[in-house]
Write a protein that holds these residues in place. Structure first.
Motif, PDB file in Angstrom:
ATOM      1  N   THR A  53     -30.836  54.925  84.815  1.00  0.00           N
ATOM      2  CA  THR A  53     -32.220  54.563  85.155  1.00  0.00           C
ATOM      3  C   THR A  53     -33.072  54.269  83.927  1.00  0.00           C
ATOM      4  N   THR A  54     -32.481  54.341  82.733  1.00  0.00           N
ATOM      5  CA  THR A  54     -33.207  53.981  81.507  1.00  0.00           C
ATOM      6  C   THR A  54     -32.735  52.642  80.939  1.00  0.00           C
ATOM      7  N   TYR A  55     -31.720  52.054  81.554  1.00  0.00           N
ATOM      8  CA  TYR A  55     -31.143  50.819  81.030  1.00  0.00           C
ATOM      9  C   TYR A  55     -32.083  49.641  81.286  1.00  0.00           C
ATOM     10  N   ILE A  56     -32.435  48.938  80.210  1.00  0.00           N
ATOM     11  CA  ILE A  56     -33.301  47.758  80.304  1.00  0.00           C
ATOM     12  C   ILE A  56     -32.428  46.511  80.297  1.00  0.00           C
ATOM     13  N   ASP A  57     -32.502  45.750  81.362  1.00  0.00           N
ATOM     14  CA  ASP A  57     -31.735  44.521  81.450  1.00  0.00           C
ATOM     15  C   ASP A  57     -32.308  43.492  80.475  1.00  0.00           C
ATOM     16  N   PRO A  58     -31.507  42.983  79.528  1.00  0.00           N
ATOM     17  CA  PRO A  58     -32.049  42.085  78.501  1.00  0.00           C
ATOM     18  C   PRO A  58     -32.748  40.840  79.029  1.00  0.00           C
ATOM     19  N   PRO A  59     -32.186  40.085  79.981  1.00  0.00           N
ATOM     20  CA  PRO A  59     -32.883  38.884  80.439  1.00  0.00           C
ATOM     21  C   PRO A  59     -34.189  39.183  81.175  1.00  0.00           C
ATOM     22  N   LEU A  60     -34.207  40.299  81.916  1.00  0.00           N
ATOM     23  CA  LEU A  60     -35.372  40.603  82.741  1.00  0.00           C
ATOM     24  C   LEU A  60     -36.404  41.468  82.034  1.00  0.00           C
ATOM     25  N   GLY A  61     -35.951  42.220  81.026  1.00  0.00           N
ATOM     26  CA  GLY A  61     -36.882  43.040  80.260  1.00  0.00           C
ATOM     27  C   GLY A  61     -37.418  44.237  81.012  1.00  0.00           C
ATOM     28  N   VAL A  62     -36.731  44.652  82.074  1.00  0.00           N
ATOM     29  CA  VAL A  62     -37.161  45.813  82.855  1.00  0.00           C
ATOM     30  C   VAL A  62     -35.937  46.650  83.203  1.00  0.00           C
ATOM     31  N   CYS A  63     -36.206  47.878  83.610  1.00  0.00           N
ATOM     32  CA  CYS A  63     -35.137  48.729  84.115  1.00  0.00           C
ATOM     33  C   CYS A  63     -34.749  48.235  85.515  1.00  0.00           C
ATOM     34  N   VAL A  64     -33.468  47.973  85.715  1.00  0.00           N
ATOM     35  CA  VAL A  64     -33.045  47.395  86.992  1.00  0.00           C
ATOM     36  C   VAL A  64     -32.352  48.408  87.912  1.00  0.00           C
ATOM     37  N   ASP A 196     -28.478  35.240  82.689  1.00  0.00           N
ATOM     38  CA  ASP A 196     -27.292  35.462  81.861  1.00  0.00           C
ATOM     39  C   ASP A 196     -27.640  36.157  80.541  1.00  0.00           C
ATOM     40  N   TYR A 197     -26.777  37.065  80.134  1.00  0.00           N
ATOM     41  CA  TYR A 197     -26.929  37.725  78.824  1.00  0.00           C
ATOM     42  C   TYR A 197     -26.663  36.724  77.702  1.00  0.00           C
ATOM     43  N   HIS A 198     -27.338  36.932  76.570  1.00  0.00           N
ATOM     44  CA  HIS A 198     -26.983  36.227  75.345  1.00  0.00           C
ATOM     45  C   HIS A 198     -25.866  36.962  74.621  1.00  0.00           C
ATOM     46  N   ASP A 199     -25.800  38.267  74.855  1.00  0.00           N
ATOM     47  CA  ASP A 199     -24.799  39.113  74.201  1.00  0.00           C
ATOM     48  C   ASP A 199     -24.616  40.357  75.057  1.00  0.00           C
ATOM     49  N   GLY A 211     -19.935  38.625  74.523  1.00  0.00           N
ATOM     50  CA  GLY A 211     -21.185  37.948  74.191  1.00  0.00           C
ATOM     51  C   GLY A 211     -21.838  37.486  75.465  1.00  0.00           C
ATOM     52  N   PRO A 212     -22.113  36.183  75.621  1.00  0.00           N
ATOM     53  CA  PRO A 212     -22.595  35.682  76.907  1.00  0.00           C
ATOM     54  C   PRO A 212     -21.425  35.555  77.868  1.00  0.00           C
ATOM     55  N   PRO A 213     -21.678  35.360  79.150  1.00  0.00           N
ATOM     56  CA  PRO A 213     -20.576  35.104  80.083  1.00  0.00           C
ATOM     57  C   PRO A 213     -19.781  33.883  79.627  1.00  0.00           C
ATOM     58  N   PRO A 214     -18.490  33.807  79.973  1.00  0.00           N
ATOM     59  CA  PRO A 214     -17.665  32.689  79.496  1.00  0.00           C
ATOM     60  C   PRO A 214     -17.987  31.364  80.168  1.00  0.00           C
ATOM     61  N   TYR A 215     -18.802  31.398  81.204  1.00  0.00           N
ATOM     62  CA  TYR A 215     -19.229  30.177  81.879  1.00  0.00           C
ATOM     63  C   TYR A 215     -20.596  30.425  82.484  1.00  0.00           C
TER      64      TYR A 215
END
Length: 276
Positions: A53-64, A196-199, A211-215
């Motif tokens: 519950t503390t994990y911040i999703d990088p693309p969304l910038g919020v805890c998901v 999608d993640y950058h990394d 890193g990012p998804p392969p596709y």
């Protein structure tokens, strides 16, 4: 004839907790039971961020991962439901390589075995659910046995639900002879490029950081539906769930509960179209 049973297909490299538990609890409340299967029968591990519950999703910038979703996933994991995971490689045959010395005879035998496997699955289950997370990228998306399972349900006109990267399986599940997309002319959703993640695309049981998804799933889906279908990313909207029978597709984890509602609508109320 309804069996009130659903087969959930999961990755041996990690599933996103609520992407299974969200729809599962809605379907169980509607009277359905579940079996679980992985490509080789190994229990699918839950991806740690989906219980954090503390994990911040990088693309969304919020805890998901909400406390409620965490509690649901924790309870499911503690239930031991996945201890009886089935082995897809024991349910469906492997298509032979063309380099095999007796390829034609082996291919004929493969088709007969596949026909029997599809018939058994169709008789046993009302629908299949392709669970998401990063794991499917490795062992579900381009899995020939899983493609044959999907092809069987598609030919039988039975519901096929998929969420997040589970949706990518539908791009590659094609008849070996015709090689045409099952999604041609269909309306679908799936992980959009903005999500999608950058990394940091990682997997359980390995230290690999892809890193990012392969596709880019959005691009694959947009191409697979062709000129008369449409990919719906619905970026900026909280959820994206599309029903274009027999497919029920959901963009990502935020859609898990709504995905379950639409799945129930398809199975119990005969819904054929929703979301666009």
């Amino acid at each position: 004839m309804s069996t009130k049973r659903i087969l959930a297909v999961m990755s041996e490299y990690g599933y996103w907790g609520i992407e299974l538990v969200g729809p599962l609890r809605k379907l169980e409340a509607a009277g359905y039971t579940f079996d679980f299967v992985t490509p080789k029968g190994k229990r699918s591990p839950c991806l740690p961020p989906s219980r954090d519950t503390t994990y911040i999703d990088p693309p969304l910038g919020v805890c998901v991962t909400t406390p409620t979703d965490k509690a649901l996933v924790d309870a499911f994991e503690a239930s031991g439901a996945l201890d009886a995971t089935l082995n897809l490689s024991q349910m469906f045959p492997e298509r032979p390589y063309v380099s095999r010395p007796d390829f034609l005879r082996e291919l004929e035998a493969y088709y007969e075995a596949r026909k029997a496997a599809q018939a058994a699955a169709i008789e046993t289950y009302d629908a299949i659910l392709l669970v998401g997370g990063s794991g499917p990228i490795i062992d579900m998306v381009n899995n020939q046995r899983l493609h044959d399972l999907v092809l069987g349900f598609h030919a039988a006109d039975k519901p096929i639900g998929a969420i997040c990267y589970g949706v990518a399986t539908l791009v590659f599940a094609r008849d070996f002879n015709e090689r045409k997309s099952l999604l041609l002319g269909k309306h679908v959703t799936g992980h959009c490029i903005e999500y999608d993640y950058h990394d940091g695309t990682g997997f359980m049981g390995t230290d690999l950081n892809m890193g990012p998804p392969p596709y880019c799933l959005e691009y694959l889906l947009a191409d697979a539906v062709g000129a008369h279908g449409q990919y719906h990313g619905n970026f900026g909207k909280g959820t994206s769930v599309i029903v274009d029978y027999p497919f029920i597709t959901a963009r990502s984890l935020q859609c898990s509960h709504e995905f379950g509602d639409r799945f129930v609508d398809v199975l119990s109320k005969g819904m054929k179209r929703s979301g666009w």
